[in-house]
Design a protein around this motif. Structure first.
Motif, PDB file in Angstrom:
ATOM      1  N   UNK A  20      39.650  43.752  48.841  1.00 21.16           N
ATOM      2  CA  UNK A  20      40.030  42.360  49.083  1.00 21.16           C
ATOM      3  C   UNK A  20      38.825  41.545  49.527  1.00 21.16           C
ATOM      4  N   UNK A  21      38.913  40.242  49.303  1.00 23.11           N
ATOM      5  CA  UNK A  21      37.885  39.331  49.795  1.00 23.11           C
ATOM      6  C   UNK A  21      38.529  37.984  50.094  1.00 23.11           C
ATOM      7  N   UNK A  22      37.842  37.177  50.887  1.00 23.88           N
ATOM      8  CA  UNK A  22      38.333  35.829  51.185  1.00 23.88           C
ATOM      9  C   UNK A  22      37.732  34.865  50.163  1.00 23.88           C
ATOM     10  N   UNK A  23      38.599  34.165  49.460  1.00 21.38           N
ATOM     11  CA  UNK A  23      38.143  33.245  48.416  1.00 21.38           C
ATOM     12  C   UNK A  23      37.349  32.108  49.055  1.00 21.38           C
ATOM     13  N   UNK A  24      36.115  31.868  48.615  1.00 21.19           N
ATOM     14  CA  UNK A  24      35.267  30.866  49.269  1.00 21.19           C
ATOM     15  C   UNK A  24      35.757  29.428  49.092  1.00 21.19           C
ATOM     16  N   UNK A  25      36.603  29.166  48.108  1.00 23.79           N
ATOM     17  CA  UNK A  25      37.099  27.811  47.881  1.00 23.79           C
ATOM     18  C   UNK A  25      38.423  27.585  48.600  1.00 23.79           C
ATOM     19  N   UNK A  26      39.377  28.487  48.404  1.00 24.27           N
ATOM     20  CA  UNK A  26      40.706  28.328  49.008  1.00 24.27           C
ATOM     21  C   UNK A  26      40.777  28.838  50.437  1.00 24.27           C
ATOM     22  N   UNK A  27      39.870  29.753  50.789  1.00 26.61           N
ATOM     23  CA  UNK A  27      39.887  30.341  52.128  1.00 26.61           C
ATOM     24  C   UNK A  27      40.954  31.402  52.300  1.00 26.61           C
ATOM     25  N   UNK A  28      41.715  31.697  51.250  1.00 26.45           N
ATOM     26  CA  UNK A  28      42.787  32.686  51.339  1.00 26.45           C
ATOM     27  C   UNK A  28      42.335  34.030  50.784  1.00 26.45           C
ATOM     28  N   UNK A  29      43.110  35.066  51.074  1.00 29.07           N
ATOM     29  CA  UNK A  29      42.785  36.406  50.590  1.00 29.07           C
ATOM     30  C   UNK A  29      42.972  36.479  49.074  1.00 29.07           C
ATOM     31  N   UNK A  30      42.149  37.315  48.433  1.00 32.10           N
ATOM     32  CA  UNK A  30      42.224  37.481  46.990  1.00 32.10           C
ATOM     33  C   UNK A  30      41.986  38.948  46.649  1.00 32.10           C
ATOM     34  N   UNK A  31      42.568  39.389  45.535  1.00 32.50           N
ATOM     35  CA  UNK A  31      42.405  40.779  45.088  1.00 32.50           C
ATOM     36  C   UNK A  31      43.063  40.946  43.729  1.00 32.50           C
ATOM     37  N   UNK A  32      42.960  42.149  43.167  1.00 29.68           N
ATOM     38  CA  UNK A  32      43.627  42.475  41.908  1.00 29.68           C
ATOM     39  C   UNK A  32      45.140  42.423  42.076  1.00 29.68           C
ATOM     40  N   UNK A  33      45.803  41.738  41.130  1.00 26.38           N
ATOM     41  CA  UNK A  33      47.271  41.736  41.113  1.00 26.38           C
ATOM     42  C   UNK A  33      47.776  42.120  39.723  1.00 26.38           C
ATOM     43  N   UNK A  34      46.958  42.881  39.017  1.00 28.73           N
ATOM     44  CA  UNK A  34      47.279  43.312  37.645  1.00 28.73           C
ATOM     45  C   UNK A  34      47.474  42.115  36.714  1.00 28.73           C
ATOM     46  N   UNK A  35      46.769  41.024  36.991  1.00 23.17           N
ATOM     47  CA  UNK A  35      46.839  39.823  36.138  1.00 23.17           C
ATOM     48  C   UNK A  35      48.287  39.402  35.898  1.00 23.17           C
ATOM     49  N   UNK A  36      49.069  39.348  36.947  1.00 22.41           N
ATOM     50  CA  UNK A  36      50.494  39.068  36.791  1.00 22.41           C
ATOM     51  C   UNK A  36      50.743  37.706  36.145  1.00 22.41           C
ATOM     52  N   UNK A  37      50.038  36.677  36.634  1.00 23.98           N
ATOM     53  CA  UNK A  37      50.252  35.341  36.091  1.00 23.98           C
ATOM     54  C   UNK A  37      51.722  34.982  36.162  1.00 23.98           C
ATOM     55  N   UNK A  38      52.274  34.568  35.054  1.00 19.10           N
ATOM     56  CA  UNK A  38      53.699  34.225  35.001  1.00 19.10           C
ATOM     57  C   UNK A  38      54.515  35.306  34.318  1.00 19.10           C
ATOM     58  N   UNK A  39      53.842  36.391  33.899  1.00 21.05           N
ATOM     59  CA  UNK A  39      54.550  37.450  33.180  1.00 21.05           C
ATOM     60  C   UNK A  39      54.246  38.813  33.799  1.00 21.05           C
ATOM     61  N   UNK A  40      55.043  39.269  34.777  1.00 18.29           N
ATOM     62  CA  UNK A  40      54.844  40.595  35.347  1.00 18.29           C
ATOM     63  C   UNK A  40      54.900  41.667  34.261  1.00 18.29           C
ATOM     64  N   UNK A  41      53.940  42.582  34.314  1.00 19.62           N
ATOM     65  CA  UNK A  41      53.935  43.658  33.337  1.00 19.62           C
ATOM     66  C   UNK A  41      53.027  43.408  32.149  1.00 19.62           C
ATOM     67  N   UNK A  42      52.429  42.203  32.054  1.00 14.49           N
ATOM     68  CA  UNK A  42      51.506  41.942  30.945  1.00 14.49           C
ATOM     69  C   UNK A  42      50.267  42.818  31.110  1.00 14.49           C
ATOM     70  N   UNK A  43      49.577  43.090  30.015  1.00 20.04           N
ATOM     71  CA  UNK A  43      48.402  43.946  30.058  1.00 20.04           C
ATOM     72  C   UNK A  43      47.274  43.260  30.823  1.00 20.04           C
ATOM     73  N   UNK A  44      46.746  43.875  31.882  1.00 17.32           N
ATOM     74  CA  UNK A  44      45.640  43.270  32.630  1.00 17.32           C
ATOM     75  C   UNK A  44      44.397  43.122  31.753  1.00 17.32           C
ATOM     76  N   UNK A  45      43.567  42.149  32.094  1.00 20.93           N
ATOM     77  CA  UNK A  45      42.369  41.863  31.300  1.00 20.93           C
ATOM     78  C   UNK A  45      41.448  43.074  31.221  1.00 20.93           C
ATOM     79  N   UNK A  46      41.304  43.807  32.317  1.00 21.07           N
ATOM     80  CA  UNK A  46      40.390  44.949  32.340  1.00 21.07           C
ATOM     81  C   UNK A  46      40.833  46.041  31.367  1.00 21.07           C
ATOM     82  N   UNK A  47      42.150  46.201  31.214  1.00 20.29           N
ATOM     83  CA  UNK A  47      42.690  47.201  30.287  1.00 20.29           C
ATOM     84  C   UNK A  47      42.510  46.741  28.846  1.00 20.29           C
TER      85      UNK A  47
END
Length: 253
Positions: free
Chosen positions: A104-131
């Motif tokens: 995890x890291x703190x986003x320098x613009x939003x100030x909130x926590x950020x991390x991998x979420x499997x590229x959920x976006x608006x469609x849970x279960x979609x293929x992540x970009x890294x895959x």
């Protein structure tokens, strides 16, 4: 309900960093930061003396980051993904410090926590970009409870290996296959006492805010009722006065 996991075959990784770049582009990760990684690990059995270990958030069961968050901004979803509600995150960094994988890291613009979420976006279960971009297909993603998924087939055909830092009690769901050589990781960090004290304090503030809101709502409703009653009384008085005037005119006539 699906149970999404990522499976990685480190033996196939050639450290091209396509997974890292694709993740940064799809998720608008600021320059110099990354949600995933490829690390070099020592391997005496390898001809060159090292191997590569791709990684990201381990989406643990009973995550330490969830326990550390004082506002409930991060949680473990029913489908296995550890998520962040940035509207509730106060940017305290407690979850960042609590993660034994440094995922995890703190986003320098939003100030909130950020991390991998499997590229959920608006469609849970979609293929992540890294895959999707890995030329060696060393990363797999899918529903581990679906016997027909590539993830289930890979887990059935190989030995599952998990990276667990010392004294962390972590229960990672991101799984490596067979002969991966996990990087040496430090002992799990411990949240400071002030941070630990924030959780009950945050709950108290939430309850206090709820009580204040309820009191304000009650006052508003009472004012509406009183205003309505006053208006009804004024209307009734006006009607009575009008009736008296009519009677006076009739008597004079």
């Amino acid at each position: 309900m699906a149970r999404y996991v990522m499976v990685i075959d480190s033996e196939k990784c050639m450290d091209c960093k396509a997974c890292v770049v694709a993740c940064q582009q799809r998720n608008h990760v600021p320059y110099g930061l990354s949600r995933n990684w490829v690390r070099e690990t020592v391997s005496n059995g390898s001809p060159c003396g090292f191997k590569f270990q791709p990684g990201a958030c381990m989406h643990c069961d009973d995550p330490s980051c969830v326990r550390a968050c004082p506002t409930g901004a991060t949680w473990k979803a029913k489908d296995g993904v550890v998520e962040i509600d940035r509207s509730r995150c106060i940017g305290c960094g407690s979850c960042v410090e609590a993660c034994p994988y440094h995922a995890r890291f703190r986003h320098p613009v939003t100030g909130t926590a950020d991390k991998c979420d499997y590229c959920r976006g608006t469609t849970p279960g979609q293929t992540p970009a890294c895959v999707a971009v890995c030329p060696m297909h060393c990363r797999l993603f899918g529903d581990a409870d679906d016997p027909s998924s590539d993830v289930s087939k890979a887990l059935a055909a190989h030995k599952a290996v998990h990276v667990v830092p010392l004294n962390s009690g972590a229960k990672p769901t991101l799984t490596y296959l067979d002969a991966t050589t996990p990087e040496e990781l430090p002992e799990a960090p411990v949240a400071s006492h002030p941070v630990e004290a924030m959780r009950p304090l945050a709950k108290g503030v939430t309850w206090a805010g709820g009580l204040v809101l309820a009191a304000l709502t009650g006052t508003f409703v009472r004012q509406l009722i009183k205003s309505s009653e006053k208006e009804d009384a004024e209307i009734a008085a006006a009607r009575e006065s009008s009736a008296d005037d009519r009677r006076d005119k009739e008597d004079k006539a």
